[in-house]
Design an enzyme around this catalytic site. Sequence first.
Site, mmCIF file in Angstrom:
data_model
loop_
_atom_site.group_PDB
_atom_site.id
_atom_site.type_symbol
_atom_site.label_atom_id
_atom_site.label_comp_id
_atom_site.label_asym_id
_atom_site.label_seq_id
_atom_site.Cartn_x
_atom_site.Cartn_y
_atom_site.Cartn_z
ATOM 1 N N ASP A 52 0.837 -1.201 0.000
ATOM 2 C CA ASP A 52 0.000 0.000 0.000
ATOM 3 C C ASP A 52 0.874 1.254 0.000
ATOM 4 O OD1 ASP A 52 -2.543 1.509 0.387
ATOM 5 O OD2 ASP A 52 -1.702 1.901 2.370
ATOM 6 N N GLU A 124 -2.196 -5.310 -3.467
ATOM 7 C CA GLU A 124 -1.231 -4.554 -2.661
ATOM 8 C C GLU A 124 -0.163 -5.479 -2.086
ATOM 9 O OE1 GLU A 124 -3.719 -2.445 0.115
ATOM 10 O OE2 GLU A 124 -4.048 -0.806 -1.289
#
Length: 178
Positions: A52, A124
């Site tokens: 992320d 992610e």
Amino acid sequence: MKEKEFNGFEEKIGLQFKNKDLLKQAFTHRSFLNENKSLKGRHNERLEFLGDAVLELVITHYLYDGYPDKNEGDLTSIRSALVNATTCAEVAKKLEVNDFLLLSKGEAKDVGRARQYILANALEAIIGAIYIDLGYEKAEQFILEHIAPMTEKIVKEELWVDAKSKFQEKAQDIAGVT
């Protein structure tokens, strides 16, 4: 239980992992390990955390360079539209991430909203795994190839402008008040 082969995914993204266990971890949902307690390995949440941050950094730099006419507020909104769960899930679907996920039997049956979050989180985690295993440049390349191209659509269709702001702008145009 037969282990999944991730070679097909590596071929699809054009990258070869040195540490195949790291790639497997990126596809491993917590529910899978909870249901298969005898298996060794880790779930993907820590990789997701890292991925992320890498995703946000790469997209921020991309937008900074690519949209010099946009102010920081607009850039922040565009970035949010690019790194959100909806966009990440869409990219994960294009890359057929779902075919490689290691999920519990219950999670595997769910194809609704929860699956969208699982796909987004897995994307992610994959970015995090690429970063750890192959370095920042390869993670950046992956993001620029698979996520950044969605920017044009988001900017053109103003998908980065939230509904409240759009409503206020329309009210200002029509009634002269917000």
